[in-house]
Scaffold this motif. Structure first.
Motif, PDB file in Angstrom:
ATOM      1  N   ASN A 170       0.824  -1.201   0.000  1.00 51.99           N
ATOM      2  CA  ASN A 170       0.000   0.000   0.000  1.00 51.99           C
ATOM      3  C   ASN A 170       0.863   1.257   0.000  1.00 51.99           C
ATOM      4  OD1 ASN A 170      -1.411   2.202   1.936  1.00 51.99           O
ATOM      5  ND2 ASN A 170      -2.931   1.192   0.652  1.00 51.99           N
ATOM      6  N   CYS A 171       0.591   2.178  -0.938  1.00 54.72           N
ATOM      7  CA  CYS A 171       1.400   3.385  -1.097  1.00 54.72           C
ATOM      8  C   CYS A 171       0.762   4.599  -0.427  1.00 54.72           C
ATOM      9  CB  CYS A 171       1.653   3.667  -2.565  1.00 54.72           C
ATOM     10  SG  CYS A 171       0.157   4.012  -3.527  1.00 54.72           S
ATOM     11  N   ALA A 172      -0.160   4.374   0.514  1.00 51.53           N
ATOM     12  CA  ALA A 172      -0.753   5.442   1.327  1.00 51.53           C
ATOM     13  C   ALA A 172      -1.534   6.447   0.498  1.00 51.53           C
ATOM     14  CB  ALA A 172       0.328   6.155   2.151  1.00 51.53           C
ATOM     15  N   SER A 173      -2.148   5.974  -0.596  1.00 50.94           N
ATOM     16  CA  SER A 173      -2.882   6.871  -1.486  1.00 50.94           C
ATOM     17  C   SER A 173      -4.273   6.318  -1.800  1.00 50.94           C
ATOM     18  CB  SER A 173      -2.106   7.067  -2.787  1.00 50.94           C
ATOM     19  OG  SER A 173      -0.805   7.549  -2.512  1.00 50.94           O
ATOM     20  N   ILE A 174      -5.179   7.221  -2.166  1.00 53.39           N
ATOM     21  CA  ILE A 174      -6.569   6.852  -2.421  1.00 53.39           C
ATOM     22  C   ILE A 174      -6.694   5.801  -3.517  1.00 53.39           C
ATOM     23  CG2 ILE A 174      -8.796   7.707  -3.281  1.00 53.39           C
ATOM     24  CD1 ILE A 174      -8.246   8.538  -0.420  1.00 53.39           C
ATOM     25  N   SER A 175      -5.930   5.946  -4.593  1.00 51.67           N
ATOM     26  CA  SER A 175      -6.052   5.016  -5.725  1.00 51.67           C
ATOM     27  C   SER A 175      -5.282   3.725  -5.544  1.00 51.67           C
ATOM     28  CB  SER A 175      -5.595   5.704  -7.022  1.00 51.67           C
ATOM     29  OG  SER A 175      -6.544   6.637  -7.462  1.00 51.67           O
ATOM     30  N   CYS A 176      -4.520   3.641  -4.465  1.00 54.62           N
ATOM     31  CA  CYS A 176      -3.742   2.429  -4.213  1.00 54.62           C
ATOM     32  C   CYS A 176      -4.662   1.309  -3.727  1.00 54.62           C
ATOM     33  CB  CYS A 176      -2.689   2.731  -3.157  1.00 54.62           C
ATOM     34  SG  CYS A 176      -1.386   1.499  -3.072  1.00 54.62           S
ATOM     35  N   LEU A 215      -8.785   0.937 -16.589  1.00 56.51           N
ATOM     36  CA  LEU A 215      -8.119   0.303 -15.467  1.00 56.51           C
ATOM     37  C   LEU A 215      -7.297   1.278 -14.636  1.00 56.51           C
ATOM     38  CD1 LEU A 215      -6.728  -2.798 -17.410  1.00 56.51           C
ATOM     39  CD2 LEU A 215      -8.821  -2.702 -16.035  1.00 56.51           C
ATOM     40  N   SER A 216      -6.998   0.847 -13.426  1.00 57.98           N
ATOM     41  CA  SER A 216      -6.031   1.556 -12.594  1.00 57.98           C
ATOM     42  C   SER A 216      -4.704   1.653 -13.337  1.00 57.98           C
ATOM     43  CB  SER A 216      -5.822   0.785 -11.283  1.00 57.98           C
ATOM     44  OG  SER A 216      -4.641   1.198 -10.636  1.00 57.98           O
ATOM     45  N   SER A 217      -3.998   2.760 -13.137  1.00 55.49           N
ATOM     46  CA  SER A 217      -2.684   2.937 -13.769  1.00 55.49           C
ATOM     47  C   SER A 217      -1.685   1.864 -13.353  1.00 55.49           C
ATOM     48  CB  SER A 217      -2.119   4.320 -13.420  1.00 55.49           C
ATOM     49  OG  SER A 217      -2.899   5.337 -14.001  1.00 55.49           O
ATOM     50  N   ILE A 218      -1.960   1.172 -12.262  1.00 52.74           N
ATOM     51  CA  ILE A 218      -1.089   0.073 -11.829  1.00 52.74           C
ATOM     52  C   ILE A 218      -0.911  -0.947 -12.946  1.00 52.74           C
ATOM     53  CG2 ILE A 218      -0.988  -1.942 -10.276  1.00 52.74           C
ATOM     54  CD1 ILE A 218      -2.217  -0.122  -8.108  1.00 52.74           C
ATOM     55  N   PHE A 219      -1.979  -1.198 -13.693  1.00 52.80           N
ATOM     56  CA  PHE A 219      -1.906  -2.191 -14.767  1.00 52.80           C
ATOM     57  C   PHE A 219      -1.120  -1.673 -15.968  1.00 52.80           C
ATOM     58  CE2 PHE A 219      -5.721  -3.526 -12.399  1.00 52.80           C
ATOM     59  CZ  PHE A 219      -5.383  -4.854 -12.183  1.00 52.80           C
ATOM     60  N   ASP A 220      -0.955  -0.385 -16.059  1.00 55.72           N
ATOM     61  CA  ASP A 220      -0.125   0.218 -17.097  1.00 55.72           C
ATOM     62  C   ASP A 220       1.330   0.237 -16.654  1.00 55.72           C
ATOM     63  OD1 ASP A 220       0.684   1.603 -19.366  1.00 55.72           O
ATOM     64  OD2 ASP A 220       0.102   3.562 -18.579  1.00 55.72           O
ATOM     65  N   TRP A 221       1.587   0.731 -15.445  1.00 57.97           N
ATOM     66  CA  TRP A 221       2.953   0.839 -14.938  1.00 57.97           C
ATOM     67  C   TRP A 221       3.655  -0.512 -14.850  1.00 57.97           C
ATOM     68  CZ3 TRP A 221       0.992   4.061 -10.213  1.00 57.97           C
ATOM     69  CH2 TRP A 221       0.669   5.358 -10.641  1.00 57.97           C
ATOM     70  N   TYR A 222       2.912  -1.538 -14.435  1.00 55.70           N
ATOM     71  CA  TYR A 222       3.515  -2.854 -14.182  1.00 55.70           C
ATOM     72  C   TYR A 222       2.993  -3.921 -15.140  1.00 55.70           C
ATOM     73  CZ  TYR A 222       4.612  -0.422  -9.845  1.00 55.70           C
ATOM     74  OH  TYR A 222       5.058   0.497  -8.925  1.00 55.70           O
ATOM     75  N   LYS A 223       2.639  -3.497 -16.333  1.00 57.65           N
ATOM     76  CA  LYS A 223       2.025  -4.426 -17.299  1.00 57.65           C
ATOM     77  C   LYS A 223       2.861  -5.687 -17.489  1.00 57.65           C
ATOM     78  CE  LYS A 223       0.034  -4.636 -21.931  1.00 57.65           C
ATOM     79  NZ  LYS A 223      -0.233  -3.895 -23.188  1.00 57.65           N
ATOM     80  N   SER A 224       4.164  -5.539 -17.530  1.00 57.59           N
ATOM     81  CA  SER A 224       5.028  -6.704 -17.775  1.00 57.59           C
ATOM     82  C   SER A 224       4.873  -7.765 -16.686  1.00 57.59           C
ATOM     83  CB  SER A 224       6.495  -6.279 -17.880  1.00 57.59           C
ATOM     84  OG  SER A 224       6.937  -5.693 -16.664  1.00 57.59           O
ATOM     85  N   ASP A 225       4.527  -7.357 -15.461  1.00 56.33           N
ATOM     86  CA  ASP A 225       4.350  -8.315 -14.367  1.00 56.33           C
ATOM     87  C   ASP A 225       3.081  -9.145 -14.543  1.00 56.33           C
ATOM     88  OD1 ASP A 225       6.560  -7.025 -13.412  1.00 56.33           O
ATOM     89  OD2 ASP A 225       5.643  -6.293 -11.566  1.00 56.33           O
ATOM     90  N   TYR A 255      -4.396   8.589 -11.574  1.00 54.26           N
ATOM     91  CA  TYR A 255      -4.138   8.068 -10.234  1.00 54.26           C
ATOM     92  C   TYR A 255      -4.340   9.172  -9.199  1.00 54.26           C
ATOM     93  CZ  TYR A 255      -2.081   4.320  -7.363  1.00 54.26           C
ATOM     94  OH  TYR A 255      -1.880   3.292  -6.473  1.00 54.26           O
ATOM     95  N   ASN A 256      -5.098   8.890  -8.172  1.00 55.53           N
ATOM     96  CA  ASN A 256      -5.330   9.851  -7.096  1.00 55.53           C
ATOM     97  C   ASN A 256      -4.334   9.605  -5.981  1.00 55.53           C
ATOM     98  OD1 ASN A 256      -6.255  11.479  -5.041  1.00 55.53           O
ATOM     99  ND2 ASN A 256      -8.383  10.810  -5.146  1.00 55.53           N
ATOM    100  N   TRP A 257      -3.380  10.520  -5.829  1.00 52.79           N
ATOM    101  CA  TRP A 257      -2.310  10.364  -4.854  1.00 52.79           C
ATOM    102  C   TRP A 257      -2.639  10.988  -3.501  1.00 52.79           C
ATOM    103  CZ3 TRP A 257       1.693   7.179  -5.448  1.00 52.79           C
ATOM    104  CH2 TRP A 257       2.056   6.799  -6.742  1.00 52.79           C
ATOM    105  N   ALA A 258      -3.881  11.447  -3.305  1.00 54.05           N
ATOM    106  CA  ALA A 258      -4.257  12.010  -2.002  1.00 54.05           C
ATOM    107  C   ALA A 258      -4.108  10.963  -0.919  1.00 54.05           C
ATOM    108  CB  ALA A 258      -5.693  12.523  -2.056  1.00 54.05           C
ATOM    109  N   LEU A 259      -3.731  11.393   0.281  1.00 54.72           N
ATOM    110  CA  LEU A 259      -3.484  10.468   1.390  1.00 54.72           C
ATOM    111  C   LEU A 259      -4.754   9.687   1.745  1.00 54.72           C
ATOM    112  CD1 LEU A 259      -1.208   9.704   3.446  1.00 54.72           C
ATOM    113  CD2 LEU A 259      -2.317  11.301   5.033  1.00 54.72           C
ATOM    114  N   ASN A 260      -4.586   8.391   2.021  1.00 47.37           N
ATOM    115  CA  ASN A 260      -5.708   7.508   2.363  1.00 47.37           C
ATOM    116  C   ASN A 260      -6.063   7.633   3.844  1.00 47.37           C
ATOM    117  OD1 ASN A 260      -3.330   6.312   3.254  1.00 47.37           O
ATOM    118  ND2 ASN A 260      -3.965   4.226   2.740  1.00 47.37           N
TER     119      ASN A 260
END
Length: 263
Positions: A170-176, A215-225, A255-260
């Protein structure tokens, strides 16, 4: 000389683009010699007293809501317990006698607990991205080694070829993906990883229809995984409540980086 300047300019542009596209995935590629058992290594879990995650479990149950929002003020009041757990984690160093499940649970809990610690060091704060060196500062101790949050994610966890870790840390963000309100343990790890992966894929962070997915940007950033054994849609279909067509259009959410923060 002109050719050198042109090549240098291209190199600088490339570095800037990489650094700006994703702070998390570009940070800290150095495993510091720590173990990362590969996915081919099949190990039977055995009872172990290497580490007790019960303090972290207690803190999570007390200060993390079911929706994943974090009561940082509550964590601050329990600072002594958090420091006790962090010191216990840092006093250990995984080695070849640890099972793959033990190492995964250790690294995941280490990442999440030190992320909470990092936020508390700067609280109140609007976003983890407002803090300099959030993923590159080597402030985490593992035995005699110091490593960054980016180092744990990219050089340890991702090297273990387990894409579900992206829904566990968890990266402490709303979109995480939300912080699970229980500690990861070797005994329950498979069940926990399946749970958080299915929950995130079917959450509001992704809009899924048979012919289109946003999709969440996570699937873009880490697509290779996620595409080691098939397409991204193949991976999503293992967990999605909506069956996605193989030719579905794919796009990504901001991605919403506001604190969770639960306050």
């Amino acid at each position: 000389m002109r050719k050198f300047i042109l090549n240098f300019g291209i190199m600088i542009t490339g570095v800037y683009m990489c650094a700006s596209c994703n702070l998390i995935s570009s940070a800290g590629f150095n495993d510091k010699g720590l173990p990362t058992p590969d996915a081919e290594k099949i190990e039977q879990f055995h009872n172990s007293t290497k580490i007790d995650h019960s303090i972290w479990d207690e803190l999570l149950k007390a200060h993390v809501k079911k929706d994943g929002k974090v009561d940082y003020q509550g964590f601050k009041k329990d600072r002594f317990k958090l420091d006790l757990y962090l010191n216990k984690l840092s006093g250990l160093k995984p080695d070849g006698t640890w099972s793959r499940a033990e190492i995964l649970a250790y690294y995941i809990n280490l990442y999440n607990a030190y992320t909470v610690d990092f936020i508390l060091q700067h609280y109140p704060v609007a976003s983890i991205k407002d803090i300099s060196g959030a993923w590159t500062r080597e402030f985490i101790k593992i035995g005699d080694v110091k490593i960054s949050l980016g180092g744990i994610e990219n050089s340890l966890l991702r090297k273990m070829e387990e894409p579900r870790i992206h829904f566990a840390i968890n990266c402490a963000s709303i979109s995480c993906p939300k912080l699970l309100n229980e500690a990861y343990t070797p005994e329950k790890l498979e069940e926990q990883l399946e749970k958080v992966t299915a929950e995130f894929i079917n959450s509001n962070e992704n809009q899924i229809t048979p012919d289109s997915v946003k999709l969440s940007s996570i699937f873009d950033w880490y697509k290779s995984d996620f595409t080691q054994n098939g397409s991204l849609i193949d991976y999503l279909n293992k967990y999605s409540e909506v069956r996605i067509n193989s030719a579905a259009r794919i796009s990504y959410n901001d991605y919403n980086w506001a604190l969770n923060d639960s306050k």
